[in-house]
Design a protein around this motif. Structure first.
Motif, PDB file in Angstrom:
ATOM      1  N   LYS A 160     -93.059  39.430  58.156  1.00  0.00           N
ATOM      2  CA  LYS A 160     -93.686  40.245  59.204  1.00  0.00           C
ATOM      3  C   LYS A 160     -93.066  39.925  60.564  1.00  0.00           C
ATOM      4  O   LYS A 160     -92.807  40.830  61.365  1.00  0.00           O
ATOM      5  CB  LYS A 160     -95.187  39.993  59.241  1.00  0.00           C
ATOM      6  CG  LYS A 160     -95.905  40.824  60.268  1.00  0.00           C
ATOM      7  CD  LYS A 160     -97.390  40.562  60.285  1.00  0.00           C
ATOM      8  CE  LYS A 160     -98.039  41.385  61.381  1.00  0.00           C
ATOM      9  NZ  LYS A 160     -99.450  41.085  61.534  1.00  0.00           N
ATOM     10  N   TRP A 189     -95.903  36.429  56.056  1.00  0.00           N
ATOM     11  CA  TRP A 189     -95.980  36.236  57.508  1.00  0.00           C
ATOM     12  C   TRP A 189     -94.585  36.057  58.097  1.00  0.00           C
ATOM     13  O   TRP A 189     -94.300  36.535  59.197  1.00  0.00           O
ATOM     14  CB  TRP A 189     -96.856  35.039  57.845  1.00  0.00           C
ATOM     15  CG  TRP A 189     -98.278  35.251  57.469  1.00  0.00           C
ATOM     16  CD1 TRP A 189     -98.931  34.732  56.388  1.00  0.00           C
ATOM     17  CD2 TRP A 189     -99.227  36.061  58.143  1.00  0.00           C
ATOM     18  NE1 TRP A 189    -100.227  35.166  56.364  1.00  0.00           N
ATOM     19  CE2 TRP A 189    -100.437  35.984  57.424  1.00  0.00           C
ATOM     20  CE3 TRP A 189     -99.189  36.846  59.285  1.00  0.00           C
ATOM     21  CZ2 TRP A 189    -101.588  36.652  57.816  1.00  0.00           C
ATOM     22  CZ3 TRP A 189    -100.325  37.511  59.674  1.00  0.00           C
ATOM     23  CH2 TRP A 189    -101.507  37.414  58.944  1.00  0.00           C
ATOM     24  N   GLU A 195     -99.425  33.654  61.585  1.00  0.00           N
ATOM     25  CA  GLU A 195     -98.110  34.308  61.631  1.00  0.00           C
ATOM     26  C   GLU A 195     -97.086  33.404  62.300  1.00  0.00           C
ATOM     27  O   GLU A 195     -95.981  33.227  61.793  1.00  0.00           O
ATOM     28  CB  GLU A 195     -98.214  35.632  62.385  1.00  0.00           C
ATOM     29  CG  GLU A 195     -96.899  36.368  62.500  1.00  0.00           C
ATOM     30  CD  GLU A 195     -96.997  37.651  63.310  1.00  0.00           C
ATOM     31  OE1 GLU A 195     -95.937  38.230  63.590  1.00  0.00           O
ATOM     32  OE2 GLU A 195     -98.114  38.070  63.663  1.00  0.00           O
TER      33      GLU A 195
END
Length: 118
Positions: free
Chosen positions: A6, A3, A22
């Motif tokens: 990302k 996460w 996230e």
């Protein structure tokens, strides 16, 4: 850690939506790395590590703001709500909208629908 990565891959992406996971995983790893660098620089008394900390903090400033804005979008609010001191914390902890909103499709829905196709 995925996460966190990302969020870094969406470096300056202020559109779309970010799930709670996230946002909070980015926040957690950012705090751990920052405090780790500060503690390491204090223990070793190495000025170069302070500079590494400063560069790291500047490097994750834009991704941190971007993931915060996308988190506000997930709850259906404008990204500008990130500058409201207490309300942005409440919104960051609130579950996102389960349907598509003006900022994009539900990030949970994309993953769940992809899993159902398999």
């Amino acid at each position: 850690m995925n996460w966190y990565l990302k969020a870094l891959q969406n470096y300056a992406n202020f559109s779309g939506r970010a799930r709670r996971k996230e946002y909070w995983m980015f926040f957690l790893f950012n705090i751990l790395i920052s405090y780790g660098l500060l503690i390491l620089s204090a223990v070793t008394e190495t000025p170069a590590l302070v500079m590494v900390y400063v560069l790291y903090s500047l490097g994750v400033l834009i991704p941190g703001i971007a993931v915060g804005v996308r988190r506000m979008h997930d709850v259906g609010k404008s990204g500008w709500y990130i500058i409201v001191p207490i309300y942005n914390l409440v919104l960051a902890c609130t579950e996102g909208e389960h349907t598509d909103n003006q900022y994009g499709p539900d990030p949970k829905g994309e993953k769940e629908s992809a899993m159902q196709k398999v």
